[in-house]
Design a protein around this motif. Structure first.
Motif, PDB file in Angstrom:
ATOM      1  N   SER A 155       0.842  -1.261  -0.042  1.00 25.68           N
ATOM      2  CA  SER A 155       0.162  -0.113  -0.122  1.00 25.68           C
ATOM      3  C   SER A 155       0.947   1.169   0.186  1.00 25.68           C
ATOM      4  CB  SER A 155      -0.798  -0.073   1.229  1.00 25.68           C
ATOM      5  OG  SER A 155      -1.390   1.434   1.485  1.00 25.68           O
ATOM      6  N   SER A 156       0.520   2.155  -0.981  1.00 19.57           N
ATOM      7  CA  SER A 156       1.500   3.213  -0.948  1.00 19.57           C
ATOM      8  C   SER A 156       0.926   4.326   0.169  1.00 19.57           C
ATOM      9  CB  SER A 156       1.206   4.028  -2.379  1.00 19.57           C
ATOM     10  OG  SER A 156       0.058   4.264  -2.767  1.00 19.57           O
ATOM     11  N   GLU A 157      -0.151   4.144   0.746  1.00 20.07           N
ATOM     12  CA  GLU A 157      -0.652   4.849   1.746  1.00 20.07           C
ATOM     13  C   GLU A 157       0.260   4.323   3.165  1.00 20.07           C
ATOM     14  OE1 GLU A 157      -4.773   4.376   1.740  1.00 20.07           O
ATOM     15  OE2 GLU A 157      -5.093   6.280   0.399  1.00 20.07           O
ATOM     16  N   TYR A 158       0.238   3.098   3.184  1.00 19.12           N
ATOM     17  CA  TYR A 158       0.750   2.493   4.554  1.00 19.12           C
ATOM     18  C   TYR A 158       2.365   2.792   4.353  1.00 19.12           C
ATOM     19  CZ  TYR A 158       2.081  -0.889   7.874  1.00 19.12           C
ATOM     20  OH  TYR A 158       2.713  -1.413   8.991  1.00 19.12           O
ATOM     21  N   LEU A 192       3.858   5.237   3.261  1.00 18.80           N
ATOM     22  CA  LEU A 192       4.200   6.949   4.011  1.00 18.80           C
ATOM     23  C   LEU A 192       4.256   6.423   5.577  1.00 18.80           C
ATOM     24  CD1 LEU A 192       1.682   8.873   1.940  1.00 18.80           C
ATOM     25  CD2 LEU A 192       4.023   9.012   1.819  1.00 18.80           C
ATOM     26  N   LEU A 203       8.038   6.894   7.582  1.00 20.37           N
ATOM     27  CA  LEU A 203       8.362   7.605   8.993  1.00 20.37           C
ATOM     28  C   LEU A 203       8.752   6.831   9.955  1.00 20.37           C
ATOM     29  CD1 LEU A 203       7.760  10.637   9.690  1.00 20.37           C
ATOM     30  CD2 LEU A 203       5.682   9.983  10.692  1.00 20.37           C
ATOM     31  N   THR A 222      10.899  12.799   8.316  1.00 23.25           N
ATOM     32  CA  THR A 222       9.858  13.056   7.464  1.00 23.25           C
ATOM     33  C   THR A 222       9.749  11.512   6.869  1.00 23.25           C
ATOM     34  OG1 THR A 222       9.000  14.407   5.701  1.00 23.25           O
ATOM     35  CG2 THR A 222      11.342  14.141   5.950  1.00 23.25           C
ATOM     36  N   SER A 223       8.696  11.697   5.798  1.00 24.34           N
ATOM     37  CA  SER A 223       8.691  10.452   5.108  1.00 24.34           C
ATOM     38  C   SER A 223       7.980  10.615   3.600  1.00 24.34           C
ATOM     39  CB  SER A 223       7.404   9.222   5.533  1.00 24.34           C
ATOM     40  OG  SER A 223       7.625   8.347   4.806  1.00 24.34           O
ATOM     41  N   GLU A 252       7.156   7.261  -2.846  1.00 25.51           N
ATOM     42  CA  GLU A 252       6.895   8.621  -3.699  1.00 25.51           C
ATOM     43  C   GLU A 252       8.076   8.892  -4.566  1.00 25.51           C
ATOM     44  OE1 GLU A 252       3.841   8.732  -4.366  1.00 25.51           O
ATOM     45  OE2 GLU A 252       3.316   7.487  -2.854  1.00 25.51           O
ATOM     46  N   LYS A 263       0.930  12.450 -10.266  1.00 25.78           N
ATOM     47  CA  LYS A 263       1.019  12.530  -8.762  1.00 25.78           C
ATOM     48  C   LYS A 263      -0.109  13.531  -8.371  1.00 25.78           C
ATOM     49  CE  LYS A 263       5.186  10.286  -7.694  1.00 25.78           C
ATOM     50  NZ  LYS A 263       4.962   9.077  -7.296  1.00 25.78           N
ATOM     51  N   LEU A 282       2.426  17.266  -4.522  1.00 20.66           N
ATOM     52  CA  LEU A 282       2.159  15.812  -4.775  1.00 20.66           C
ATOM     53  C   LEU A 282       0.733  15.472  -4.054  1.00 20.66           C
ATOM     54  CD1 LEU A 282       4.716  12.792  -3.965  1.00 20.66           C
ATOM     55  CD2 LEU A 282       2.368  12.766  -3.780  1.00 20.66           C
ATOM     56  N   MET A 299      -2.465  12.597  -3.393  1.00 17.88           N
ATOM     57  CA  MET A 299      -3.151  11.223  -3.329  1.00 17.88           C
ATOM     58  C   MET A 299      -3.983  11.032  -2.313  1.00 17.88           C
ATOM     59  SD  MET A 299       0.477   9.791  -1.552  1.00 17.88           S
ATOM     60  CE  MET A 299       0.074   8.028  -1.273  1.00 17.88           C
ATOM     61  N   SER A 300      -4.679   9.757  -2.434  1.00 21.99           N
ATOM     62  CA  SER A 300      -5.656   9.283  -1.551  1.00 21.99           C
ATOM     63  C   SER A 300      -6.918  10.341  -1.369  1.00 21.99           C
ATOM     64  CB  SER A 300      -5.021   9.325   0.028  1.00 21.99           C
ATOM     65  OG  SER A 300      -3.806   8.706  -0.214  1.00 21.99           O
ATOM     66  N   PHE A 305       1.161  17.086  -0.461  1.00 20.60           N
ATOM     67  CA  PHE A 305       2.491  17.529   0.056  1.00 20.60           C
ATOM     68  C   PHE A 305       2.801  18.926   0.042  1.00 20.60           C
ATOM     69  CE2 PHE A 305       4.746  13.299   0.790  1.00 20.60           C
ATOM     70  CZ  PHE A 305       3.469  12.582   0.638  1.00 20.60           C
ATOM     71  N   LEU A 362       3.530  14.204   9.117  1.00 21.91           N
ATOM     72  CA  LEU A 362       2.400  13.218   8.100  1.00 21.91           C
ATOM     73  C   LEU A 362       1.297  13.383   8.441  1.00 21.91           C
ATOM     74  CD1 LEU A 362       3.682  11.104   5.961  1.00 21.91           C
ATOM     75  CD2 LEU A 362       3.106   9.439   7.738  1.00 21.91           C
ATOM     76  N   ILE A 381      -2.169  11.810   6.507  1.00 23.70           N
ATOM     77  CA  ILE A 381      -2.463  11.072   5.257  1.00 23.70           C
ATOM     78  C   ILE A 381      -3.702  10.187   5.126  1.00 23.70           C
ATOM     79  CG2 ILE A 381      -0.030  10.529   4.614  1.00 23.70           C
ATOM     80  CD1 ILE A 381      -0.315   7.793   5.862  1.00 23.70           C
ATOM     81  N   THR A 382      -4.264   9.732   4.286  1.00 21.77           N
ATOM     82  CA  THR A 382      -5.297   8.886   3.810  1.00 21.77           C
ATOM     83  C   THR A 382      -6.611   9.336   4.592  1.00 21.77           C
ATOM     84  OG1 THR A 382      -4.985   7.350   5.962  1.00 21.77           O
ATOM     85  CG2 THR A 382      -3.742   6.837   3.988  1.00 21.77           C
ATOM     86  N   SER A 431      -5.174   4.280   6.490  1.00 24.74           N
ATOM     87  CA  SER A 431      -6.445   3.988   5.425  1.00 24.74           C
ATOM     88  C   SER A 431      -7.725   3.903   6.188  1.00 24.74           C
ATOM     89  CB  SER A 431      -6.104   2.683   4.787  1.00 24.74           C
ATOM     90  OG  SER A 431      -4.719   3.025   4.196  1.00 24.74           O
ATOM     91  N   SER A 477      -5.369  -1.561   2.644  1.00 24.19           N
ATOM     92  CA  SER A 477      -6.386  -0.789   1.765  1.00 24.19           C
ATOM     93  C   SER A 477      -7.835  -0.974   1.871  1.00 24.19           C
ATOM     94  CB  SER A 477      -6.013  -0.640   0.481  1.00 24.19           C
ATOM     95  OG  SER A 477      -4.667  -0.190   0.272  1.00 24.19           O
ATOM     96  N   ASP A 507      -5.827  -1.332  -3.929  1.00 21.67           N
ATOM     97  CA  ASP A 507      -6.582  -0.153  -3.574  1.00 21.67           C
ATOM     98  C   ASP A 507      -8.027  -0.156  -4.297  1.00 21.67           C
ATOM     99  OD1 ASP A 507      -4.526   1.283  -2.073  1.00 21.67           O
ATOM    100  OD2 ASP A 507      -3.631   1.564  -4.025  1.00 21.67           O
ATOM    101  N   ARG A 553      -3.701   5.246  -9.749  1.00 25.57           N
ATOM    102  CA  ARG A 553      -3.840   4.510  -8.686  1.00 25.57           C
ATOM    103  C   ARG A 553      -4.724   5.200  -7.738  1.00 25.57           C
ATOM    104  NH1 ARG A 553       1.273   6.224  -5.096  1.00 25.57           N
ATOM    105  NH2 ARG A 553       1.286   8.291  -5.690  1.00 25.57           N
ATOM    106  N   LEU A 554      -4.822   4.638  -6.430  1.00 26.88           N
ATOM    107  CA  LEU A 554      -5.527   5.065  -5.398  1.00 26.88           C
ATOM    108  C   LEU A 554      -6.926   5.691  -5.726  1.00 26.88           C
ATOM    109  CD1 LEU A 554      -2.458   6.751  -3.542  1.00 26.88           C
ATOM    110  CD2 LEU A 554      -3.941   4.883  -2.835  1.00 26.88           C
TER     111      LEU A 554
END
Lengths: 200, 438
Positions: free
Chosen positions: A134-137, A139, A143, A166-167, A171, B181, B201, B203-204, B219, B246, B248-249, B295, B343, B386, B428-429
């Motif tokens: 997973s590209s989300e996980y 990230l 980190l 940072t992460s 990507e 992206k 960038l 995503m999600s 980002f 960070l 995300i999701t 997620s 996911s 995903d 993707r995503l």
């Protein structure tokens, strides 16, 4: 006057004149005649010689010290470059792991004295992953990788405030490719030294 | 059943004979790939025939209806070339020659006609030999514009409701991260792809329940942050209340009031919740103890959240109550799966959760039934990741490398049929929208 005498006189004058122009070493050669005059002349020559020697020595010393400075600067620059290389050295991880490998630990350990010697330098640690999963996980995993590296440095005496994590997850791959060679080079933490203060 | 199958096969080949390839190629409104449906179990998929429509945009209306019904996967679209179809039109009124349609395997005839404000569609039951439905659909926008096409998709969805009792999911769009992206949106039939963001960038992306906006991760110099893009204004705004670093999701709760997302720190990544209009700090709802929790996907009643977590040492899918209590492992160990599940996406009907699972080194699309915990695997070629459910809780969009570059594909969870949605590398995503209201 006999013509030959005139020629000799001219030659003598010319010779004397020539003698004045030649910057040959002055030798206190004994000259027949008045003693005190001779001594004075010899002294004068000696003084001139000493001054010349001093001048040469000074120039030499100056050159030597310049060279020394230049060499020291080069040496320091090289050391600095080595230090920066040590600081920026990338560490690598196993798939879906944030644990530090033996190789990663020794690379991190080498950063410690450099950071201690240069207390104004900060480090930004960016964790990366390969592009599987997973590209989300990823990230979050990136980190955690950066956090593990930071924790190791802090445990070895580096002030936590000098280390930012940072992460980028998957990507920003270091190399393209869908094989273990590429993946193993993308599972990494990168270290960017910044001059102190800025935690950007 | 056998007899019927043979009959339809025979009729289908004669129908094919009526369709010269050249004529078909010259007519761009008859989509390639619309099939006679002989590949599917007949008897469970009634034959539907869409008659030609005269007037501006008529060919497009017919092509869109045919394609939507085909992509809906519940009916078999019987296609005839224009000339043959016209020959079967009644001379006057509704006086169809029903037996001929029956021989072609047609169960329902759809007849789109121009009206003052758009189109009317009349549906005839071939077996009953009578008109059974008629409906009007406004088509006020310019022919073939995105809004016009969406209006035709709405007609398709309504026609499917006539036939099956539940509407189709054609009047929808799909958000995704493009190869550049950035966040893109594309119609459910693969038309009208357009880029929506221009940040460093993105995503999600995740839809708001009313589909007027979406939330995504972008980002910025202060880390990855959560932003909301409004389809109404075209503006995006960054949410305050998230920490530096960070974030995300993101995902909307079904009532649209709460955004759940994951926020990372040195202490791991945890799921947070915030109220969109509220600038106060987010509230942490998972206790990951240094693990990664990302997620989130709400159950349709809003009471639970599915999410992925590495708390057990490897990524697995969990569920918990929406306030973070009662976390429990959803996906049990299954022989052959290599303990990487990710996911999750909760189906709109609440009955299944789709996710990806690593099997023999590759990721595959799976579902788990929420009642008996039975799992089903849908893919086997390439990396498939995903999944996101359509509002019909039947189709899913997912990313796949099955043909090389990563693309979005649509899967029918009932028949297993797949179609490619995007054709530019790197998509993707994806996130499938709710039904889009006019």
């Amino acid at each position: 006057m006999h013509p030959s005498k005139i020629i000799i006189a001219v030659v003598a004058v010319t010779l004397v004149a020539a003698c004045h122009k030649i910057p040959a070493p002055l030798s206190p050669s004994p000259v027949a005649g008045n003693d005190s005059l001779d001594r004075a002349r010899a002294d004068s020559i000696a003084r001139a010689n000493a001054a010349r020697q001093a001048e040469i020595a000074r120039a030499q010393a100056e050159q030597d010290s310049l060279r020394a400075v230049r060499e020291r600067e080069q040496r320091e620059a090289a050391q600095n470059a080595d230090a920066m290389k040590v600081l920026a050295a990338t560490i690598y991880y196993d798939f879906d792991k944030a644990d530090l490998t033996e190789a990663a630990r020794s690379l991190l350990l080498a950063k410690v004295p450099v950071l201690q010697a240069q207390p104004t330098i900060h480090l930004r640690i960016t964790g990366h992953t390969d592009d599987r999963g997973s590209s989300e996980y990823n990230l979050a995993l990136g980190l955690r990788r950066a956090a593990e590296a930071k924790a190791f440095l802090v445990n070895n005496g580096i002030d936590a405030s000098r280390l930012e994590i940072t992460s980028m997850g998957a990507e920003q791959p270091a190399v393209q490719g869908e094989n273990e060679e590429a993946w193993s080079r993308n599972r990494r933490s990168e270290f960017a030294p910044t001059s102190g203060g800025g935690s950007q | 059943m056998q007899l019927k199958q043979i009959l339809i096969a025979a009729v289908a080949s004669s129908a094919l004979a009526l369709t010269p390839a050249a004529a078909r190629a010259q007519n761009p409104t008859v989509p390639e790939g619309v099939r006679l449906g002989l590949n599917y179990t007949l008897g469970t998929k009634p034959g539907v025939l869409v008659l030609p429509m005269d007037s501006t945009g008529g060919d497009s209306v017919r092509a869109i209806l045919q394609r939507d019904i085909d992509y809906d996967d519940r009916a078999t679209v019987i296609t005839l070339d224009d000339q043959s179809a016209r020959a079967m039109m009644p001379k006057t009124g509704d006086d169809f020659n029903y037996p001929i349609f029956a021989k072609l395997g047609v169960v329902a005839i759809l007849r789109p006609q121009r009206s003052l404000t758009g189109i009317t569609i009349t549906m005839y039951d071939v077996a009953a030999k009578k008109r059974i439905q008629i409906g009007g659909f406004p088509l006020t926008d310019q022919v073939n514009s995105p809004a016009w096409r969406m209006a035709v998709h709405r007609a398709s969805d309504e026609v499917e409701r006539w036939i099956f009792g539940t509407p189709g999911a054609a009047a929808t769009r799909i958000l995704f991260s493009g190869g550049d992206k950035q966040i893109w949106v594309i119609d459910s039939d693969g038309e009208n792809a357009r880029k929506l963001t221009s940040v460093t960038l993105a995503m999600s992306a995740a839809w708001s329940p009313d589909a007027t906006k979406f939330v995504f991760c972008g980002f910025t110099p202060s880390g990855s942050q959560i932003a909301v893009y409004s389809f109404i204004t075209g503006d995006l705004h960054w949410l305050s209340g998230t920490a530096r670093g960070l974030n995300i999701t993101p995902a909307y709760s079904p009532d649209g009031r709460t955004i759940a997302y994951a926020s990372g720190s040195e202490g791991g990544t945890d799921i947070m919740v915030m109220q969109e209009g509220d600038a106060s700090p987010s509230r942490r709802i998972t206790v990951g103890r240094g693990s990664d929790n990302t997620s989130p996907s709400f159950s349709p009643d809003g009471r639970q959240i599915a999410f992925m977590s590495g708390r057990a040492g490897h990524p697995e899918v969990y569920t918990m109550d929406a306030d973070g209590t009662n976390p429990s492992l959803l996906t049990e160990f299954t022989y052959g799966e290599q303990a990487y599940r990710a996911s999750p996406d909760w189906a709109p009907d609440g009955r299944r959760i789709a996710y990806e699972s690593r099997i023999d080194g590759n990721f595959q699309i799976m579902t788990i039934d929420m009642r008996d915990r039975s799992t089903k695997q849908y893919t086997s070629d390439g990396q498939n990741e995903d999944p996101s459910w359509a509002p019909d809780s039947r189709h899913m969009v997912f990313s796949s490398t099955r043909t090389g570059p990563r693309q979005l594909w649509v899967l029918d969870a009932e028949s297993g049929r797949m179609r490619q949605l995007t054709h530019a590398a790197g998509a993707r995503l994806a996130a499938w929208s709710p039904i889009l209201k006019p």
